[in-house]
Design a protein around this motif. Structure first.
Motif, PDB file in Angstrom:
ATOM      1  N   TYR A  26       0.760  -1.596  -0.120  1.00  0.00           N
ATOM      2  CA  TYR A  26      -0.472  -0.467  -0.130  1.00  0.00           C
ATOM      3  C   TYR A  26       0.958   0.995   0.235  1.00  0.00           C
ATOM      4  O   TYR A  26       1.987   0.890  -0.163  1.00  0.00           O
ATOM      5  N   ASP A 156       3.331  12.896  11.173  1.00  0.00           N
ATOM      6  CA  ASP A 156       1.938  12.518   9.863  1.00  0.00           C
ATOM      7  C   ASP A 156       1.877  13.832   8.785  1.00  0.00           C
ATOM      8  O   ASP A 156       1.623  13.743   7.813  1.00  0.00           O
ATOM      9  N   TYR A 170       5.886  12.102  -4.697  1.00  0.00           N
ATOM     10  CA  TYR A 170       6.272  12.706  -3.199  1.00  0.00           C
ATOM     11  C   TYR A 170       7.638  13.524  -3.157  1.00  0.00           C
ATOM     12  O   TYR A 170       8.171  14.205  -4.186  1.00  0.00           O
ATOM     13  N   LYS A 171       8.371  14.332  -2.510  1.00  0.00           N
ATOM     14  CA  LYS A 171       9.121  15.160  -1.826  1.00  0.00           C
ATOM     15  C   LYS A 171       9.904  14.514  -0.799  1.00  0.00           C
ATOM     16  O   LYS A 171       9.465  14.188   0.172  1.00  0.00           O
ATOM     17  N   TYR A 186       6.276   6.387  11.934  1.00  0.00           N
ATOM     18  CA  TYR A 186       7.304   5.235  12.981  1.00  0.00           C
ATOM     19  C   TYR A 186       7.298   4.905  13.975  1.00  0.00           C
ATOM     20  O   TYR A 186       6.917   4.270  15.200  1.00  0.00           O
TER      21      TYR A 186
HETATM   22  P1  NDP Z   1       3.651   7.070   5.103  1.00  0.00           P
HETATM   23  O1  NDP Z   1       4.306   7.605   5.757  1.00  0.00           O
HETATM   24  O2  NDP Z   1       4.297   5.999   4.580  1.00  0.00           O
HETATM   25  O3  NDP Z   1       2.356   7.718   4.514  1.00  0.00           O
HETATM   26  C1  NDP Z   1       1.245   8.799   5.184  1.00  0.00           C
HETATM   27  C2  NDP Z   1       0.897   9.274   4.358  1.00  0.00           C
HETATM   28  O4  NDP Z   1       1.567  10.754   3.696  1.00  0.00           O
HETATM   29  C3  NDP Z   1       0.289   9.050   2.901  1.00  0.00           C
HETATM   30  O5  NDP Z   1      -0.644  10.182   2.598  1.00  0.00           O
HETATM   31  C4  NDP Z   1       0.907   9.672   1.881  1.00  0.00           C
HETATM   32  O6  NDP Z   1       0.631   9.312   0.921  1.00  0.00           O
HETATM   33  C5  NDP Z   1       1.681  10.676   1.908  1.00  0.00           C
HETATM   34  N1  NDP Z   1       3.390  10.399   1.635  1.00  0.00           N
HETATM   35  C6  NDP Z   1       4.204  10.143   2.691  1.00  0.00           C
HETATM   36  N2  NDP Z   1       5.473  10.794   2.559  1.00  0.00           N
HETATM   37  C7  NDP Z   1       5.429  11.451   1.581  1.00  0.00           C
HETATM   38  C8  NDP Z   1       6.107  12.376   0.762  1.00  0.00           C
HETATM   39  N3  NDP Z   1       7.988  12.067   0.639  1.00  0.00           N
HETATM   40  N4  NDP Z   1       5.834  12.954  -0.717  1.00  0.00           N
HETATM   41  C9  NDP Z   1       4.564  13.442   0.029  1.00  0.00           C
HETATM   42  N5  NDP Z   1       3.773  12.690   0.903  1.00  0.00           N
HETATM   43  C10 NDP Z   1       3.986  11.624   1.453  1.00  0.00           C
HETATM   44  O7  NDP Z   1       3.125   5.791   6.568  1.00  0.00           O
HETATM   45  P2  NDP Z   1       1.646   4.968   6.622  1.00  0.00           P
HETATM   46  O8  NDP Z   1       0.297   5.234   5.444  1.00  0.00           O
HETATM   47  O9  NDP Z   1       2.528   3.386   6.619  1.00  0.00           O
HETATM   48  O10 NDP Z   1       0.947   5.234   8.362  1.00  0.00           O
HETATM   49  C11 NDP Z   1       0.200   5.968   8.481  1.00  0.00           C
HETATM   50  C12 NDP Z   1       0.146   6.489   9.918  1.00  0.00           C
HETATM   51  O11 NDP Z   1      -0.525   4.802  10.263  1.00  0.00           O
HETATM   52  C13 NDP Z   1       1.383   6.227  10.696  1.00  0.00           C
HETATM   53  O12 NDP Z   1       1.523   7.449  11.537  1.00  0.00           O
HETATM   54  C14 NDP Z   1       1.556   4.985  10.947  1.00  0.00           C
HETATM   55  O13 NDP Z   1       2.655   5.554  12.674  1.00  0.00           O
HETATM   56  C15 NDP Z   1       0.746   3.934  11.172  1.00  0.00           C
HETATM   57  N6  NDP Z   1       0.745   3.436  11.246  1.00  0.00           N
HETATM   58  C16 NDP Z   1       0.637   2.261  12.570  1.00  0.00           C
HETATM   59  C17 NDP Z   1       0.721   1.058  12.354  1.00  0.00           C
HETATM   60  C18 NDP Z   1       1.252  -0.505  13.414  1.00  0.00           C
HETATM   61  O14 NDP Z   1       1.273  -1.552  13.312  1.00  0.00           O
HETATM   62  N7  NDP Z   1       0.703   0.375  15.070  1.00  0.00           N
HETATM   63  C19 NDP Z   1       1.017  -0.108  10.728  1.00  0.00           C
HETATM   64  C20 NDP Z   1       1.090   1.403   9.781  1.00  0.00           C
HETATM   65  C21 NDP Z   1       0.639   2.636   9.868  1.00  0.00           C
HETATM   66  P3  NDP Z   1       1.264   7.636   0.352  1.00  0.00           P
HETATM   67  O15 NDP Z   1      -0.418   6.808   0.433  1.00  0.00           O
HETATM   68  O16 NDP Z   1       0.031   7.875  -1.015  1.00  0.00           O
HETATM   69  O17 NDP Z   1       2.094   7.025  -0.181  1.00  0.00           O
END
Ligand code: NDP
Length: 246
Positions: A26, A156, A170-171, A186
């Motif tokens: 995802y 976040d 992405y940036k 994380y």
């Molecule tokens: P990510 O960091 O992969 O993504 C978070 C959001 O930010 C997404 O909408 C993503 O878009 C966007 N994003 C991320 N990096 C960039 C970038 N460099 N430039 C622009 N947009 C960006 O996090 P997750 O989705 O995996 O997780 C979200 C939350 O859920 C976190 O707080 C995490 O800690 C929590 N979580 C907890 C888990 C657990 O085991 N307890 C398991 C999974 C998540 P896009 O979707 O398009 O990549």
């Protein structure tokens, strides 16, 4: 309860081993071949909702749910999960992202199981009277939880704000803990559940904190490798999830 908690430790080991080889498909790691998909926002609400609804049901049907210390722990848990389930998905930028139903189903099972062991521990197995509110384990544990929560929410928000409405790319995130690690969101999440395990002084909490690390550290490693591949100017000194170490 002992065997349920041991099961969660087993779940953590299995997750660590499998996610070191296969990154959950995802977000940026989305790919074909994982079956039908759901809109990402709906997926988030569905997969996180047992952590609110099942947790509340398991808790309310425990043997001493009205203990003051137990109720304080519920407030800590819900501070995270009400936000994660019903607010966070709606803060995400609308990019047309989808998430495989198989990932949502796995997370749903995990969240129900985890809600069961943690809710039952604080409502039935452990004893948390008023005195627990003054216990150093509770006070320090809640302080650690709050620090992790603040790091998680801030990180976040930085990621979400990297995109203007309508953007999908992405940036490189910058500032604060992003100067040290690729995935402070994380890291914050892991710190939160370490705080929870101390505040609840429970093996259920430890199992959950360990699972969180087992799930998120390999994913942070994949994110880190992805950034380094995509951005030639990605800061060389950043680690993946633990400052200076990993
Ligand atoms: P990510 O960091 O992969 O993504 C978070 C959001 O930010 C997404 O909408 C993503 O878009 C966007 N994003 C991320 N990096 C960039 C970038 N460099 N430039 C622009 N947009 C960006 O996090 P997750 O989705 O995996 O997780 C979200 C939350 O859920 C976190 O707080 C995490 O800690 C929590 N979580 C907890 C888990 C657990 O085991 N307890 C398991 C999974 C998540 P896009 O979707 O398009 O990549």
């Amino acid at each position: 309860m002992k065997y349920w908690i041991l099961g969660m430790f087993g779940f953590a080991v299995a997750t660590w081993v499998s996610t070191m080889f296969v990154t959950a498909p995802y977000g940026r790691h989305e790919r074909k071949g994982w079956g039908p998909k759901l809109p990402s926002r709906l997926g988030w609400v569905l997969m996180e909702s047992p952590a609110v609804i099942a947790f509340a049901a398991f808790y309310a049907t425990g043997t001493h749910p009205l203990d003051v210390g137990s109720l304080a722990l519920v407030a800590v848990w819900m501070a995270h999960y009400l936000q994660r389930t019903f607010v966070f998905p709606f803060l995400l930028r609308e990019t047309g992202r989808e998430i495989p139903v198989s990932i949502v189903a796995l997370a749903l099972v995990f969240n129900t199981y985890n809600a069961f062991i943690n809710a039952r521990w604080i409502a039935s197995v452990g004893h948390y009277g008023v005195a627990w509110l003054y216990d150093p384990r509770f006070i320090v544990g809640v302080a650690i939880f709050v620090a992790g929560y603040a790091i998680n929410r801030w990180s976040d928000r930085v990621l979400i704000n990297l995109r203007a409405p309508g953007e999908t790319g992405y940036k490189i995130p910058r500032g604060g803990l992003y100067e040290k690690i690729t995935c402070p969101n994380y890291f914050g999440e892991f710190v939160e559940w370490c705080g929870w395990s101390l505040a609840s002084w429970s093996p259920a909490g430890i199992a959950f904190a360990l699972y969180t690390f087992a799930n998120l550290a390999p994913r942070a490693r994949s994110h880190h490798a992805w950034y380094r591949e995509k951005f030639a100017d990605y800061p060389a000194k950043r680690k993946a999830i633990i400052p200076w170490l990993f």
